[in-house]
Design an enzyme around this catalytic site. Structure first.
Site, PDB file in Angstrom:
ATOM      1  N   LYS A 116       6.095   0.851   6.260  1.00 40.35           N
ATOM      2  CA  LYS A 116       6.208   0.889   4.800  1.00 40.35           C
ATOM      3  C   LYS A 116       7.644   1.095   4.327  1.00 40.35           C
ATOM      4  O   LYS A 116       8.034   0.580   3.274  1.00 40.35           O
ATOM      5  CB  LYS A 116       5.304   1.988   4.251  1.00 40.35           C
ATOM      6  CG  LYS A 116       3.819   1.753   4.506  1.00 40.35           C
ATOM      7  CD  LYS A 116       2.992   2.855   3.887  1.00 40.35           C
ATOM      8  CE  LYS A 116       1.499   2.670   4.165  1.00 40.35           C
ATOM      9  NZ  LYS A 116       1.161   2.905   5.574  1.00 40.35           N
ATOM     10  N   GLU A 200       6.966   9.642  -1.415  1.00 39.87           N
ATOM     11  CA  GLU A 200       7.001   8.902  -2.673  1.00 39.87           C
ATOM     12  C   GLU A 200       6.647   9.809  -3.836  1.00 39.87           C
ATOM     13  O   GLU A 200       5.871  10.762  -3.686  1.00 39.87           O
ATOM     14  CB  GLU A 200       5.990   7.752  -2.646  1.00 39.87           C
ATOM     15  CG  GLU A 200       6.397   6.585  -1.797  1.00 39.87           C
ATOM     16  CD  GLU A 200       5.376   5.451  -1.887  1.00 39.87           C
ATOM     17  OE1 GLU A 200       5.713   4.353  -1.430  1.00 39.87           O
ATOM     18  OE2 GLU A 200       4.269   5.668  -2.408  1.00 39.87           O
ATOM     19  N   HIS A 234      -7.952   8.865  -0.713  1.00 41.14           N
ATOM     20  CA  HIS A 234      -7.146   7.651  -0.575  1.00 41.14           C
ATOM     21  C   HIS A 234      -7.920   6.502   0.057  1.00 41.14           C
ATOM     22  O   HIS A 234      -7.318   5.502   0.456  1.00 41.14           O
ATOM     23  CB  HIS A 234      -5.871   7.927   0.220  1.00 41.14           C
ATOM     24  CG  HIS A 234      -5.062   9.072  -0.309  1.00 41.14           C
ATOM     25  ND1 HIS A 234      -4.465   9.051  -1.552  1.00 41.14           N
ATOM     26  CD2 HIS A 234      -4.786  10.297   0.219  1.00 41.14           C
ATOM     27  CE1 HIS A 234      -3.846  10.202  -1.755  1.00 41.14           C
ATOM     28  NE2 HIS A 234      -4.035  10.971  -0.716  1.00 41.14           N
ATOM     29  N   ARG A 296      -3.475  -9.031   6.246  1.00 41.04           N
ATOM     30  CA  ARG A 296      -4.798  -9.362   6.796  1.00 41.04           C
ATOM     31  C   ARG A 296      -5.771  -9.547   5.637  1.00 41.04           C
ATOM     32  O   ARG A 296      -5.421  -9.321   4.486  1.00 41.04           O
ATOM     33  CB  ARG A 296      -5.291  -8.233   7.700  1.00 41.04           C
ATOM     34  CG  ARG A 296      -5.268  -6.873   7.004  1.00 41.04           C
ATOM     35  CD  ARG A 296      -5.897  -5.771   7.813  1.00 41.04           C
ATOM     36  NE  ARG A 296      -5.643  -4.457   7.277  1.00 41.04           N
ATOM     37  CZ  ARG A 296      -6.252  -3.905   6.247  1.00 41.04           C
ATOM     38  NH1 ARG A 296      -7.173  -4.601   5.579  1.00 41.04           N
ATOM     39  NH2 ARG A 296      -5.971  -2.687   5.842  1.00 41.04           N
TER      40      ARG A 296
END
Length: 643
Positions: A116, A200, A234, A296
């Site tokens: 990421k 983040e 999440h 994907r």
């Protein structure tokens, strides 16, 4: 066109791929572990090859065995599905070196988006907006803590590798950071073999909106957006397309950003660009930021298929066979609205603990599309993700599609394991959700009401008692009785006593506490206080009553006098799994809710905490051991007055 395809996956996605391949006349090969020898995807495929033991590391993660199976069966291509090896660039390269086709993007594209932190740097260069945060290589705890302080709390700690919510923790304040970091790292290491994280800024009132993209290596387009904001820990629960409140301007901006991301890496196949969106007000063209790209097919792809009429797996097979994009951007349009609910074997009222068991009964209403990898008689095991099915509905507008989802959930019948149908039904009926007021915090704010276990109605108890006792099956409840036979029975159902008093061949008075329910057989069907019985299924000494809030009630065996011991002094294993970590030693003093151990089961970590203040008296199992459900892991000292 590919003529023979091996599916390197299991469960509902393997079954889904087989269906699309068969529609195009492509022969299919399934692979399976020892635990999946009788699985539905094995039964559906034209051929099946065993690749190893139950653990994914011994089977579905063994790329060499999968490639050998493809060669041995003459398969020309391998479809990875999602999860397992689907985003492993080394596997993609090995497939190519074996002279086979990988149905998906190139290894280079996967690597570009696989971590990421690097992906975000690439997106900045491509002109795609990203969330403020720290994506650096320095992984020292002090550096990460300092970066979090600089960004400002709350912050989200995320594994740089993988996805699916694994290795992701929220730190609300500075004092939460260290434990959240340790937990995220441990889960990331276990899931991906990489403990690196990024930090983040956590967007308040965030929405999770993702864009389905598709490329052929030279060109790319998008198939509009999906809203995946309804999440728990999440992980997505209910997804929909299109996103509520979306405007043509914002859709165009998000679609353009997603296509930029795809073109930046020469993407081929199906993929998803995920954005975090400011949901504090109306959607804005400058109010979304890149989170990650999934290289994907996504679990929630059916809602996109429903609103576009596109078979995404078919597109994958066509592009992998060398064909260009099957449509242009201008040819794609949105038709109506769609929802997908993820039906899991899990106990929502008990912290969403995964459940296992044999599905003694499984039926879906014809009004829903049910993507499933199981059938009645199959088992939910502790080895894999406990998904039972995905239920997809479609309608001309959001309200119609949502009503179809509520009706579909209420008409879905599952017995033999605990499921989250009640939770999904409560969520689908939530007034804020019904009005389109979705954000990633909605479930957490309403978790108590959404997961409240329903209290059985007297009519439910009466139905269960009558059916389980067998009295409801008798044509004449008085026939064959002697003078010594009591004309009243007392049974224990669901831990509560129910008295059954026959009043003739077609009537029984069922006394439940203070309530007296009249059960009458009319036209061969029992009614309870005039109400029709709930659809049900008897399995052993238990009955499951179906509906929006399913109930499973067991009847006690009057000959069973086994006693149970209170577990207040012990921490028990809630399910079979791997004892990943033990955080205490014998003699340690602990306070109620202190972290004692971590159990890994069904691809998730479960923190086990102290039930009360005390001293650790015994540690029955060591870290690294496989343990069974119900065994004592850690015992505390007996308190004064304990027997």
């Amino acid at each position: 066109m590919i003529s023979k395809l091996l599916i390197a996956n299991r469960g509902e996605i393997a079954c889904r791929i087989i269906e699309s391949a068969r529609a195009r006349g492509i022969a299919t090969v399934a692979v399976y572990s020892d635990a999946d020898a009788q699985a539905r995807h094995v039964r559906l495929a034209d051929q099946a090859v065993r690749i190893g033991g139950a653990a994914p590391s011994d089977s579905y993660l063994r790329g060499d065995r999968i490639i050998d199976a493809a060669r041995a069966t003459g398969a020309e291509a391998i479809h990875p599905g999602y999860g397992f090896l689907s985003e492993n660039p080394d596997f993609v390269e090995a497939v190519a070196q074996a002279g086979l086709i990988f149905v998906g993007p190139s290894a280079q594209a996967i690597r570009a988006m696989g971590l990421k932190d690097r992906a975000k740097a690439l997106m900045v260069k491509a002109g795609v907006p990203v969330v403020p945060g720290y994506h650096g290589a320095d992984q020292d705890d002090a550096r990460l803590r300092a970066e979090a302080d600089k960004i400002g709390y709350p912050v989200l700690i995320k594994a740089v590798a993988g996805g699916g919510g694994k290795g992701m923790r929220l730190a609300e304040a500075a004092e939460d950071f260290d434990e959240a970091l340790a937990s995220a790292r441990a889960e990331a290491q276990a899931a991906f073999g990489n403990s690196d994280v990024l930090i983040e800024k956590f967007i308040t009132a965030p929405r999770h909106i993702e864009v389905q993209i598709f490329g052929d290596g030279a060109n790319a387009l998008h198939l509009f957006e999906r809203d995946c904001s309804l999440q728990r820990r999440h992980q997505k629960v209910i997804e929909e397309a299109p996103a509520p409140g979306m405007t043509p301007e914002v859709r165009a901006a998000m679609g353009a950003a997603a296509v930029k991301a795809a073109k930046a890496i020469g993407y081929s196949g199906a993929g998803t660009v995920e954005f975090i969106v400011d949901g504090s007000g109306p959607l804005r063209s400058d109010g979304f930021w890149f989170m990650e790209m999934n290289t994907r097919l996504q679990v929630e792809h059916p809602v996109t298929e429903a609103i576009t009429g596109v078979d995404l797996v078919d597109w994958q097979l066509r592009v992998a066979s060398g064909a260009p994009l099957p449509a242009t951007q201008e040819e794609l349009t949105i038709h109506g609205h769609a929802f997908e609910a993820r039906l899991y074997a899990e106990d929502a009222a008990n912290g969403f603990l995964p459940a296992i068991g044999t599905l003694s009964h499984l039926a879906f209403p014809p009004s829903v599309r049910a993507d499933t990898g199981v059938a009645a008689g199959d088992s939910i095991t502790p080895h894999y993700d406990p998904m039972v099915a995905k239920l997809i509905t479609h309608g001309p507008d959001r309200a119609t599609a949502l009503k179809a989802l509520r009706d579909g959930l209420a008409a879905t019948e599952v017995a033999g394991t605990t499921t989250n149908i009640g939770f999904l039904s409560a969520l689908a009926a939530d007034p804020d959700f019904a009005q389109g007021g979705v954000d990633t915090g909605l479930i957490a704010r309403k978790i108590d009401s959404l997961t409240a276990a329903p209290d059985p109605r007297p009519q439910d108890m009466a139905q269960a008692a009558l059916m389980l006792s067998g009295l409801g099956d008798r044509q004449d409840p008085h026939s064959g009785f002697t003078l010594h036979t009591p004309l009243r029975w007392r049974v224990e159902v669901g831990g509560q006593g129910v008295t059954l008093t026959p009043r003739g061949p077609d009537e029984v008075i069922c006394t439940v506490g203070e309530a007296a329910v009249s059960a009458q057989r009319l036209g061969g069907v029992w009614r309870f206080d005039g109400q029709a019985p709930r659809p049900c299924h008897i399995h052993g000494r238990a009955i499951t009553l179906f509906g929006a809030a399913p109930l499973t009630l067991g009847m006690a065996d009057p000959l069973d006098r086994a006693s149970t011991q209170a577990a207040g002094d012990a921490v028990l294993s809630p399910m079979p799994g791997l004892l990943r970590d033990v955080a205490v030693a014998v003699g340690d003093t602990v306070a109620e809710d202190d972290r004692l151990a971590v159990l890994e089961a069904m691809k998730m970590e479960h923190v086990l905490r102290a039930p009360r203040d005390g001293t650790v008296a015994q540690i029955a199992h060591e870290a690294g051991e496989q343990v069974q459900a119900g065994v004592v892991l850690i015992a505390l000292d007996a308190q004064d007055g304990d027997a």
